[in-house]
Enzyme design. Structure first.
Site, short mmCIF file in Angstrom:
data_model
loop_
_atom_site.label_atom_id
_atom_site.label_comp_id
_atom_site.label_asym_id
_atom_site.label_seq_id
_atom_site.Cartn_x
_atom_site.Cartn_y
_atom_site.Cartn_z
CB CYS A 211 8.26 -19.88 -33.47
SG CYS A 211 9.32 -18.55 -33.54
CD GLN B 220 -4.14 -16.34 -38.04
OE1 GLN B 220 -4.84 -15.28 -37.74
NE2 GLN B 220 -2.81 -16.18 -38.05
CG MET C 237 -10.84 -22.17 -39.83
SD MET C 237 -10.25 -22.84 -41.21
CE MET C 237 -10.76 -21.48 -42.53
CE1 TYR D 37 -7.62 -27.50 -39.08
CE2 TYR D 37 -7.94 -25.24 -39.60
CZ TYR D 37 -8.04 -26.59 -39.88
OH TYR D 37 -8.77 -27.16 -40.71
N GLY D 38 -5.43 -23.27 -33.94
CA GLY D 38 -4.27 -22.94 -32.91
C GLY D 38 -4.43 -23.80 -31.51
CD GLU E 153 11.87 -18.14 -27.24
OE1 GLU E 153 11.61 -17.30 -28.19
OE2 GLU E 153 12.49 -19.14 -27.29
CB SER F 163 2.35 -12.52 -31.08
OG SER F 163 1.25 -13.83 -31.14
#
Length: 445
Positions: A304, A312, A314, A316-317, A338, A342
């Site tokens: 996950c 979000q 910004m 960070y992802g 995995e 999304s």
């Protein structure tokens, strides 16, 4: 209208009262200064006034919400669902289907695992690279859920994905957040207007008074694990799901509010959690995290992954994704997230893969093979080829596939360098890959 779009149009009828509205009917609802057709998924009459949980037809599921009666336009006709076939018709249909199936009992044995042909399994179809791991683009919503993995972090209850969102708002630190999806918090919390979630322990409360009393007594100011990375911007903590079950379950409950297909909130033992935080005078505030299986049979380096909504857009992802690949480099392994991802996760990964591949190809300035790229980046060859095909830099030339750089790629590289986005410094990562024995990997060790 159902989510898979297969249901026939309903029966239009004029009504005079919201009392005539039933589940699965469609009506016109006021949303952002316009009217949208919405399907009624649930009705809550426990508190006055009654509330209706709606899904806006042809819009993303995360926009589903509870509405009050004043937003429903009764001047327009309501579409009622058509009656289902009688039990006798259903029995005939099932009998006919069973007969058709029995005529070719060997069909399922003709193909290899997961429906792939046993022949030519070593040939990669570059026109059919499937980074999402979903075999058929026309697959229905129900079939997609059935095909999800039954290990890892995938939901194992097909009805759970379609459940109604059960919390209205959560307050976490200084942020008020609207959840996107259902999460199995205690049912007594679902009637509250606000749920308070502690910034550090992720414990949940139904009242502000309970939360404030708890906050005065609690001394935890960071995720309960080892800090394995720190720079001037963020920190990363490694948490073992077996050693910190309560905290990890709270994390999974929180993340399920914003992840649709993924769910693991009881069996956290087989997972390690890597949490990214920002520091201030109060402590380390959770920004996002990713989890990974201690032993992944499929070679996944992420189970996950989530950036909390308040953080979000910004950057960070990409830091989370980059950090997961830095861990894979330390392990001398290639990895991939995995599947299926999304929609937001897939966009983030595609952006990271593209930026990484462009930077490597432009700065390397020598001939390089796909395997060498994989070794240097820890990306799988499938992800590399998929990215190259998406960037339109993969060509077939003199009997082999080659990657070439065009002006668009060079311009994109220059824009990347001009952004000067934050990156992970591998020298600040203080971490050794954990080693687990067979007994340690068993449940309840």
């Amino acid at each position: 209208m159902s989510h898979d779009g297969k249901e026939e149009p309903g029966i239009a009828k004029k009504i005079n009262s919201v009392d005539d509205i039933i589940i699965k009917c469609q009506c016109w609802v006021q949303k952002n200064d316009e009217e949208r057709l919405a399907e009624i998924l649930s009705i809550n009459t426990r508190k006055a006034p009654p509330k209706f949980y709606v899904h806006y037809v042809n819009y993303n599921k995360r926009l589903d919400e509870w509405i009050t009666t004043d937003r429903i336009n009764l001047d327009k006709e309501v579409l009622y669902p058509k009656l289902k076939a009688t039990d006798e018709d259903n029995k005939k249909q099932k009998k006919k289907k069973a007969t058709n199936t029995s005529e070719t009992p060997q069909d399922s044995l003709q193909d290899g695992v997961d429906g792939f042909s046993r022949e030519n399994t070593d040939v990669m179809d570059l026109d059919n690279l499937n980074v999402q791991g979903i075999k058929d683009e026309n697959i229905s919503h129900e079939d997609e859920i059935k095909k999800l993995r039954t290990s890892g972090s995938m939901t194992q209850n097909p009805h759970e994905v379609a459940r109604v969102r059960n919390l209205n708002r959560i307050i976490m630190g200084k942020y008020e957040i609207e959840p996107w999806y259902f999460s199995p918090y205690p049912i007594e919390l679902t009637d509250e207007d606000f749920i308070y979630i502690d910034d550090f322990t992720l414990q949940y409360f139904g009242s502000k008074k309970q939360y404030e009393r708890y906050r005065k007594k609690c001394t935890l100011r960071h995720p309960p694990g080892n800090e394995i990375y720190r720079d001037d911007y963020v920190s990363f903590f490694e948490i073992d799901g077996r050693k910190q079950r309560t905290w990890c379950r709270n994390l999974c409950l929180l993340s399920k509010l914003f992840l649709d297909h993924k769910t693991l909130y009881y069996d956290v033992d087989p997972f390690l959690f890597y949490c990214m935080t920002r520091r201030d005078e109060l402590g380390h505030h959770l920004v996002g995290y990713f989890s990974k299986e201690k032993e992944s049979a499929d070679g996944y380096n992420v189970a996950c992954i989530l950036t909390l909504p308040q953080y979000q857009r910004m950057g960070y992802g990409k830091l989370l994704i980059e950090f997961s690949y830095e861990l894979s480099k330390k392990e001398n392994k290639v990895g991939s997230p995995e599947k299926p991802l999304s929609d937001l996760g897939l966009l983030s990964y595609r952006a990271y893969w593209s930026d990484t591949l462009i930077t490597l190809l432009v700065e390397h300035q020598k001939e390089i093979t796909i395997d060498e790229i994989s070794s240097m980046t820890s990306m799988t060859t499938t992800d590399i080829l998929h990215t190259a095909k998406t960037l339109n830099i993969l060509r077939y030339y003199k009997g082999q596939h080659i990657i070439f750089l065009n002006e668009d790629i060079l311009d994109r590289y220059n824009r990347l360098k001009a952004k000067k986005r934050r990156t992970i410094d591998p020298n600040r990562l203080i971490w050794k890959p954990p080693v687990f024995t067979a007994s340690q990997l068993r449940f309840a060790w």
